[in-house]
Design an enzyme around this catalytic site. Sequence first.
Site, mmCIF file in Angstrom:
data_model
loop_
_atom_site.group_PDB
_atom_site.id
_atom_site.type_symbol
_atom_site.label_atom_id
_atom_site.label_comp_id
_atom_site.label_asym_id
_atom_site.label_seq_id
_atom_site.Cartn_x
_atom_site.Cartn_y
_atom_site.Cartn_z
ATOM 1 N N ASP A 1 -2.274 -7.280 -5.833
ATOM 2 C CA ASP A 1 -2.893 -6.916 -7.109
ATOM 3 C C ASP A 1 -2.302 -5.608 -7.651
ATOM 4 O OD1 ASP A 1 -5.201 -7.548 -8.931
ATOM 5 O OD2 ASP A 1 -5.843 -5.539 -8.327
ATOM 6 N N GLU B 1 7.789 -9.467 11.138
ATOM 7 C CA GLU B 1 7.468 -9.520 12.570
ATOM 8 C C GLU B 1 6.742 -10.809 12.922
ATOM 9 O OE1 GLU B 1 5.081 -6.099 13.405
ATOM 10 O OE2 GLU B 1 6.579 -4.753 12.508
#
Length: 561
Positions: A221, A272
């Site tokens: 956002d 990751e």
Amino acid sequence: MTLEHDVDHATPAAAGHEWWRSAVIYQIYPRSFADSNGDGIGDLPGITSRLDSLAELGIDAMWLSPFMTSPQKDAGYDVADYCDVDPLFGTLEDFDDMLRAAHERGIRVIVDLVPNHSSDQHLWFQQALASAPGSRERARYIFRDGRGENGELPPNNWQSIFGGPAWTRVTEPDGVPGQWYLHLFDSSQPDFDWDNEEVKEEFRRILRFWLDRGVDGFRVDVAHGLVKDPQLPDYTPSPDAASMGGEETPAPYFEQAGVHEIYRDWHRILSEYDGDRALCGEAWVSSVEKMALWVRPDEMHQTFNFDYLMASWDEAELRDIIDRSLAAFSGVGAPSTWVLSNHDVVRHATRLSLTGENPQGTGIGPDFPGIPKYEDGVRRARAATTLMLALPGSSYLYQGEELGLDEVHDLPGEARQDPTWFRTQGERYGRDGCRVPLPWEDSAPAFGFSHTGESWLPQPKRWAPLARSVQAQQPASTLNLYRQLLQLRREADLGSGTLECVPEFGSGVLAFKNSGVLVVANISGADVTLPDGHEVLATSTPIENRTVPRDVTVWLKEITH
Ligand code: NOJ
Ligand code: CA
């Protein structure tokens, strides 16, 4: 297109086959999707119960607007606890159930992350209010002394995007009027200070919390707003003060260079994890060339193409933006995204046919001039969607557009709930008109949205024939058009294709080939006679005598023997 060059959207080998490059992503606005417990507000179990309809539609992923703990001053874009579900929407267990059920159906799930500001009910903000100026607690937000003899004037002249000043003065713990805090949106949405290492660390933790739960990505956002010019200089925006950004010269609170380092950091975190997790930025910036800066290889994966959303139904404008988008995004190895509707803008079944100024940020009300007849508006919207879904890249759909829902411009004032409406004393209508709960069944209470018949915004009676149950039975319905387009798009792999201009259809007509599909969108031209030797795969509205009138888009395939 004016494409002198054919732009290879699917980009280099290094890009691999990440799902988000070509995905159709369906936005769920949780409070308006489906209500399971009858309180009139949609919730997570409601979403789970309706997932089969999304699987049937043929989407690849869904993005959920916020469902985290929140006092709901801005419909959940005011988060009080980033790592929990608001009881209004259910529990974390409900979230896990929904995620599992979506994944079982091959639907990926993106959640909304709101890093620019929290709710004023967030523990950190409450601690900041209870602490002294200059304290560690205040340093997580943007508190400043006021101007004027007694600090009675706000620190600068910034205005809130929802209207009114962007600063609110607090009462200090000892009871005297004190410092001011910055809120680019509602006063209940204080902005974080993104120069603060604690804020950065907290958002790393929040990202990992949801990644560990198995989400496929985040919609970020106000991605262009996190970093502010440290001088906090006065700034007067262009007359369109309602703008979420996108001005030629960016405001000192938008598009500051420092934001990119934040997304590089987040990119590393997502990397990751297995499974191609993705970041999509909500960055209202002024041009696709600038948008492309958000999706360089080590930053976000996608960013919303708001220039496309803002384009009028105009051949030259669309041609230009499509051409420039593909060039700009492929230049950095990213897919373009395409979007026509979301929870902040007037639904495109209405918007594309409005005459006059684009009402972005203001919304429309009962007295808005030039509201189209439903049949005309939806015909154009269907043509626009049929064009969009043929473009290479990733497309975003907003819940209800597959039913051809139009903007509910005639909501009574007392029903409206958008903070914009209140902060401008009704001068701006705001965004409630695109947030009205979905019609699922024509003859059930609240059109099947809620078994009690409750609905947090009233649904217009005229939506009965648009209910999903009705449209499912009609071969030529908008719902069936979306299903058909999504299936064909998948079969032909249009999302990963290459766009090639086909100039011969004359002015007012946009035509191109993608992956063997010839797309002819008659935007404002004379009737087009389809070329021989082609079979019609799909038409946005049924056509006669192989003639494509304006406001109709068709997909064709060459007949090979
Ligand atoms: C953008 C969101 O899409 C909108 O709904 C919200 O009001 C503002 N950001 C503030 O979070
Ligand atoms: Ca509910």
